[in-house]
Design an enzyme around this catalytic site. Structure first.
Site, PDB file in Angstrom:
ATOM      1  N   ARG A  68       0.813  -1.214   0.000  1.00 20.00           N
ATOM      2  CA  ARG A  68       0.000   0.000   0.000  1.00 20.00           C
ATOM      3  C   ARG A  68       0.852   1.272   0.000  1.00 20.00           C
ATOM      4  O   ARG A  68       1.911   1.312   0.615  1.00 20.00           O
ATOM      5  CB  ARG A  68      -0.936   0.000   1.204  1.00 20.00           C
ATOM      6  CG  ARG A  68      -2.022  -1.075   1.098  1.00 20.00           C
ATOM      7  CD  ARG A  68      -2.795  -1.233   2.380  1.00 20.00           C
ATOM      8  NE  ARG A  68      -3.861  -2.217   2.197  1.00 20.00           N
ATOM      9  CZ  ARG A  68      -3.677  -3.540   2.319  1.00 20.00           C
ATOM     10  NH1 ARG A  68      -2.494  -4.022   2.642  1.00 20.00           N
ATOM     11  NH2 ARG A  68      -4.677  -4.370   2.116  1.00 20.00           N
ATOM     12  N   HIS A 114      -0.253  -2.475  -4.683  1.00 26.92           N
ATOM     13  CA  HIS A 114       0.371  -3.359  -5.673  1.00 26.92           C
ATOM     14  C   HIS A 114       0.534  -2.707  -7.048  1.00 26.92           C
ATOM     15  O   HIS A 114       0.336  -3.341  -8.085  1.00 26.92           O
ATOM     16  CB  HIS A 114      -0.393  -4.667  -5.779  1.00 26.92           C
ATOM     17  CG  HIS A 114      -0.416  -5.452  -4.497  1.00 26.92           C
ATOM     18  ND1 HIS A 114       0.655  -5.455  -3.624  1.00 26.92           N
ATOM     19  CD2 HIS A 114      -1.376  -6.240  -3.935  1.00 26.92           C
ATOM     20  CE1 HIS A 114       0.351  -6.229  -2.572  1.00 26.92           C
ATOM     21  NE2 HIS A 114      -0.866  -6.715  -2.734  1.00 26.92           N
ATOM     22  N   HIS A 126       3.088 -12.819  -4.711  1.00 25.37           N
ATOM     23  CA  HIS A 126       1.863 -12.939  -3.918  1.00 25.37           C
ATOM     24  C   HIS A 126       1.243 -14.334  -4.034  1.00 25.37           C
ATOM     25  O   HIS A 126       0.034 -14.466  -4.210  1.00 25.37           O
ATOM     26  CB  HIS A 126       0.858 -11.869  -4.361  1.00 25.37           C
ATOM     27  CG  HIS A 126      -0.101 -11.451  -3.287  1.00 25.37           C
ATOM     28  ND1 HIS A 126      -1.141 -12.249  -2.870  1.00 25.37           N
ATOM     29  CD2 HIS A 126      -0.174 -10.318  -2.538  1.00 25.37           C
ATOM     30  CE1 HIS A 126      -1.836 -11.622  -1.936  1.00 25.37           C
ATOM     31  NE2 HIS A 126      -1.251 -10.447  -1.709  1.00 25.37           N
ATOM     32  N   VAL A 127       2.051 -15.376  -3.918  1.00 25.47           N
ATOM     33  CA  VAL A 127       1.524 -16.739  -4.000  1.00 25.47           C
ATOM     34  C   VAL A 127       0.903 -17.128  -2.657  1.00 25.47           C
ATOM     35  O   VAL A 127       1.459 -16.878  -1.593  1.00 25.47           O
ATOM     36  CB  VAL A 127       2.631 -17.736  -4.421  1.00 25.47           C
ATOM     37  CG1 VAL A 127       3.747 -17.822  -3.392  1.00 25.47           C
ATOM     38  CG2 VAL A 127       2.042 -19.107  -4.717  1.00 25.47           C
ATOM     39  N   TYR A 128      -0.305 -17.705  -2.720  1.00 27.06           N
ATOM     40  CA  TYR A 128      -0.981 -18.247  -1.546  1.00 27.06           C
ATOM     41  C   TYR A 128      -0.626 -19.728  -1.434  1.00 27.06           C
ATOM     42  O   TYR A 128      -0.817 -20.485  -2.397  1.00 27.06           O
ATOM     43  CB  TYR A 128      -2.496 -18.164  -1.681  1.00 27.06           C
ATOM     44  CG  TYR A 128      -3.147 -16.804  -1.640  1.00 27.06           C
ATOM     45  CD1 TYR A 128      -3.905 -16.413  -0.541  1.00 27.06           C
ATOM     46  CD2 TYR A 128      -3.076 -15.924  -2.716  1.00 27.06           C
ATOM     47  CE1 TYR A 128      -4.561 -15.192  -0.498  1.00 27.06           C
ATOM     48  CE2 TYR A 128      -3.729 -14.697  -2.698  1.00 27.06           C
ATOM     49  CZ  TYR A 128      -4.469 -14.343  -1.589  1.00 27.06           C
ATOM     50  OH  TYR A 128      -5.118 -13.125  -1.560  1.00 27.06           O
ATOM     51  N   ASP A 188      -2.062  -9.492   8.626  1.00 32.06           N
ATOM     52  CA  ASP A 188      -1.712  -8.762   7.405  1.00 32.06           C
ATOM     53  C   ASP A 188      -0.736  -7.683   7.871  1.00 32.06           C
ATOM     54  O   ASP A 188      -1.076  -6.521   7.987  1.00 32.06           O
ATOM     55  CB  ASP A 188      -2.953  -8.159   6.743  1.00 32.06           C
ATOM     56  CG  ASP A 188      -2.684  -7.722   5.307  1.00 32.06           C
ATOM     57  OD1 ASP A 188      -1.503  -7.740   4.893  1.00 32.06           O
ATOM     58  OD2 ASP A 188      -3.647  -7.371   4.596  1.00 32.06           O
ATOM     59  N   GLN A 197       5.763  -9.217   4.323  1.00 33.99           N
ATOM     60  CA  GLN A 197       4.367  -9.134   4.745  1.00 33.99           C
ATOM     61  C   GLN A 197       3.847 -10.559   4.949  1.00 33.99           C
ATOM     62  O   GLN A 197       3.941 -11.409   4.049  1.00 33.99           O
ATOM     63  CB  GLN A 197       3.526  -8.424   3.676  1.00 33.99           C
ATOM     64  CG  GLN A 197       2.135  -8.024   4.149  1.00 33.99           C
ATOM     65  CD  GLN A 197       2.114  -6.654   4.798  1.00 33.99           C
ATOM     66  OE1 GLN A 197       3.138  -5.969   4.862  1.00 33.99           O
ATOM     67  NE2 GLN A 197       0.957  -6.224   5.264  1.00 33.99           N
ATOM     68  N   GLU A 239       5.340 -12.570   1.824  1.00 32.90           N
ATOM     69  CA  GLU A 239       5.653 -11.637   0.742  1.00 32.90           C
ATOM     70  C   GLU A 239       6.899 -10.827   1.081  1.00 32.90           C
ATOM     71  O   GLU A 239       6.816  -9.776   1.712  1.00 32.90           O
ATOM     72  CB  GLU A 239       4.453 -10.706   0.516  1.00 32.90           C
ATOM     73  CG  GLU A 239       3.128 -11.442   0.335  1.00 32.90           C
ATOM     74  CD  GLU A 239       1.922 -10.540   0.543  1.00 32.90           C
ATOM     75  OE1 GLU A 239       2.090  -9.296   0.563  1.00 32.90           O
ATOM     76  OE2 GLU A 239       0.818 -11.074   0.700  1.00 32.90           O
TER      77      GLU A 239
END
Length: 361
Positions: A91, A116, A192-194, A265, A300, A327
């Protein structure tokens, strides 16, 4: 976000490229990297990781990445399933910053702020496939993107490369670099892989044990911005993962950014410098583990608080805590905090961000 207009725009773009005889490497495609029973599937739409398949302790294969079934769904995705985000990830307060005395305004796409890189950041563009080796001892793909001066409000042209490579044993390395060509510009990428080490769509990750090699963090306000500029110790807080701890142990005691939403987060300041270990995660049920190393100052940690009956791959439905994101990054909103390490890259300078995901079972 409306789905039809975005998908139609992609179809028009593809049709235009075909009509002009464009190089096939600039088309949206799916690319597999495979080394034995370890494989990674990617698309050059957003330099996105679509799947990572590997065995568990009993030899059973599973995909440990949350995502979508089709390219069209990735184009319309708003959850950032697996892309490389930039030019400035995370952000940015009010979508503005001052650089060398000039005020820049970027695209606002997260309430009053940008996130992003804006609504058409690096996760929403077609990357050029420069090299691709699907198999062998070290399969890899190298992607390239030229970010133009003024894109999403950022100054200067930027040459960006990202290489995803498999190596033994069960390691995925991601090497990114970006060269500022003609103007100073802020740069901060993140992947940003989950992940769910039990397998995508197989419940939540609250029982995964997590260890973070971070003794400090940046407190966030209600907009998930480090507005205070503080860097505080994790000791004595619900953010302390210096010893292996279940992700769900204290998750109900932390705010997920929205009223009534709980979850992590939060940005951690990683101990040490250079390429070093950032995190270690293990799922006891499957026996799968992950060690993440990186060369960035921060990371993150996100527990998928925003997923809410989200349609996933293979008919699976993702709910809160169905996955986690680690992240690695620069400090969030560093452009507006001179007390944080600078993310400005000047003409001729090269930004480098390397990550290694080492899996075990």
């Amino acid at each position: 976000m409306a789905r039809a207009p975005v998908f139609l725009a992609l179809l028009c773009l593809v049709a235009t490229l075909l009509a002009s005889g464009a190089d096939a490497r600039k088309m949206v495609g799916v690319y597999m990297l495979k080394k034995g029973d370890f494989s990674v599937k990617m698309t050059n739409w957003g330099a996105t990781i679509m799947s990572i398949v590997l065995p568990d302790s009993k030899g059973n294969l599973a995909d440990v990445v949350l995502g979508k079934d089709t390219l069209a769904e990735y184009v319309n995705d708003t959850s950032y399933f697996g892309p490389l985000t930039g030019r400035v990830a995370q952000r940015m307060a009010r979508g503005r910053f001052v650089l060398d005395g000039k005020v820049y305004h970027t695209y606002i796409n997260d309430g009053r702020n940008s996130i992003h890189g804006g609504h058409r950041g690096f996760s929403k563009v077609i990357w050029t496939v420069k090299e691709y080796v699907a198999g062998g001892s070290s399969p890899y793909i190298t992607l390239y993107y030229r970010s133009f001066d003024g894109e999403q409000g950022f100054p200067g042209d930027l040459d960006v490369y990202a290489t995803y490579q498999l190596s033994s044993p069960y390691a995925l390395s991601i090497r990114t670099n970006a060269t500022a060509l003609n103007k100073a510009t802020p740069v901060n990428f993140l992947q940003h892989v989950y992940l769910n080490l039990g397998g995508q769509g197989r419940g939540d990750v609250l029982g995964h044990t997590l260890q973070l090699f971070a003794s400090r963090y940046t407190p966030m306000d209600e907009e998930l911005l480090p507005s205070s500029g503080r860097v505080d110790p994790v000791a004595g807080t619900n953010y302390d993962f210096r010893t292996p701890t279940p992700i769900g142990a204290r998750i109900r005691q932390v705010s997920g950014g929205k009223p009534g939403v709980h979850g992590y987060d939060i940005n951690y300041v990683i101990d040490g410098a250079g390429m070093r270990k950032v995190a270690a995660v293990r799922d006891g049920a499957s026996g799968r583990g992950l060690e993440l190393s990186a060369n960035q100052p921060a990371m993150q940690f996100y527990t998928a608080n925003g997923l809410n009956d989200t349609k996933g791959k293979g008919g699976k439905v993702y709910r809160q805590y169905s996955g986690f994101c680690l992240e690695t990054q620069a400090y969030p909103d560093a452009v507006n905090h001179p007390e944080f390490p600078s993310i400005t890259v000047r003409p001729g300078q090269v930004y480098k961000h390397d990550m290694v995901y080492k899996f075990s079972f």
